[in-house]
Structure formats: C-alpha cells, structure tokens
Design an enzyme around this catalytic site. Structure first.
Site, mmCIF file in Angstrom:
data_model
loop_
_atom_site.group_PDB
_atom_site.id
_atom_site.type_symbol
_atom_site.label_atom_id
_atom_site.label_comp_id
_atom_site.label_asym_id
_atom_site.label_seq_id
_atom_site.Cartn_x
_atom_site.Cartn_y
_atom_site.Cartn_z
ATOM 1 C CB CYS A 1 1.771 -91.079 89.593
ATOM 2 S SG CYS A 1 2.785 -89.698 88.944
ATOM 3 C CG HIS B 1 2.868 -87.968 84.457
ATOM 4 N ND1 HIS B 1 2.874 -88.754 85.528
ATOM 5 C CD2 HIS B 1 3.837 -88.819 83.768
ATOM 6 C CE1 HIS B 1 3.572 -89.764 85.373
ATOM 7 N NE2 HIS B 1 4.188 -89.685 84.411
ATOM 8 C CB SER C 1 -5.335 -91.416 92.317
ATOM 9 O OG SER C 1 -4.750 -91.146 93.592
ATOM 10 C CB CYS D 1 1.280 -85.979 89.175
ATOM 11 S SG CYS D 1 1.637 -86.080 87.773
ATOM 12 C CG ASN E 1 -0.084 -89.323 80.132
ATOM 13 O OD1 ASN E 1 0.585 -89.622 79.138
ATOM 14 N ND2 ASN E 1 0.233 -90.013 81.215
ATOM 15 C CD GLU F 1 -1.986 -85.717 87.365
ATOM 16 O OE1 GLU F 1 -2.779 -86.437 87.988
ATOM 17 O OE2 GLU F 1 -1.066 -85.896 86.305
ATOM 18 C CG ASP G 1 1.402 -93.656 82.481
ATOM 19 O OD1 ASP G 1 2.061 -92.727 81.915
ATOM 20 O OD2 ASP G 1 0.423 -93.348 83.177
#
Length: 164
Positions: free
Chosen positions: A97, A70, A95, A100, A59, A72, A160
């Site tokens: 968001c 982010h 996990s 993503c 991130n 990912e 975020d």
C-alpha cells in the site's frame, strides 16, 4: 532498461537465499500465520543484500487493534535497526500500500518482491519509477489465500484498504 529489468540481488555470497520464490515462501508462511490468528493473510520478510533473513512479519491490524501494523511494517520492525537498508529486499505477498511503499522509499530499501497485485495494486509501480527494483511474481497461492479471506470478510478487507 527499467528498474524491473535489473537483477534483484547482486550478491549471492553467504548462507542466505536470493531466490525470489524461496524468499516469497517466508512471506507466505507469515501470511498463513496471520490467517491462523484470525487476521488478514498478508505476510512480508526483509532480506539483507546477502540473502540473510533480517526480519519477518504479518499484518496484525485485527489482532493488535493497530491500523499501522501492516505486514511490511512488522517485518521491518522485526529486522531491528540496520545501519543501512541499501541492497535489502522487502518481500511481500501483496503489492505494498502507499503507507508501506513510503517505508520502502524512506529507508532506501533497494528491492521489492511482490507476490501478487491482482487483489490489490498498491505502490509497486510508483516504487519502480523511483529506481526501486520491483519483481512481480503473480503467485497463485498469494491470490487464493487473500481472495478467500476477502470473500469471507469483505468488511475487514475494505477497512484495511480504506474503502467505505
């Protein structure tokens, strides 16, 4: 049989790893790098079907002043253009968001390894409903790393995740 009952990666050939804990270690290294830069400690890595690391990232919302960066997304971008994402595995310390999770669906990433979902439960269950193989590791290192950051920087964390 649910998506989470299906083996994560079916190919074990090649010099890469298909061990979820080893794959998560790459994402955790990225999360720690992000924290060292003053950012939110979330890391990710994208692996090919053969377990070869394609891209990794963390991130960078704070560092780059870019709300779209982010973990990912960074790993995906660092993997470069792939002909197909079928069989690939996105590994993330948290996990994913909805943003993503959409990336995973849009490009047909087959597998997602999630370090933890206690701190934030994003779209991993939704992904599983659409056939993505999801493995939730509930890793204590992931929980502690992000939990410590949130305790020290609740305002940045709330920004975020889109909380006021």
């Amino acid at each position: 049989m649910t998506a989470s009952d299906v083996p994560l990666v079916t190919s074990t050939s090649g010099p890469g790893t298909t061990d979820p804990a080893a794959m998560l270690a790459v994402a955790l290294d990225e999360a720690r790098a992000g924290l060292a830069e003053g950012g939110i400690p979330i890391g990710a890595a994208l692996f090919g079907a053969d377990g070869i690391l394609l891209g990794r990232g963390h991130n960078r919302r704070v560092q780059d002043d870019d709300p779209s960066m982010h973990a990912e997304t960074a790993a995906f971008r660092n993997a470069g253009r792939q002909r197909s994402y079928r069989g690939t595995t996105m590994v993330t310390t948290l996990s994913p968001c909805w943003y993503c999770s959409g990336l995973v669906r849009q490009f047909g990433i087959s597998n997602v390894v999630v370090g933890e979902a206690r701190t934030f439960s994003g779209g991993h269950e939704w992904l599983a409903e659409f056939g993505v193989r999801v493995l939730l590791l509930d890793d204590e290192d992931c929980v502690q790393l992000l939990g410590g950051y949130i305790a020290a920087h609740p305002d940045v964390w709330n920004e975020d995740i889109g909380e006021d």
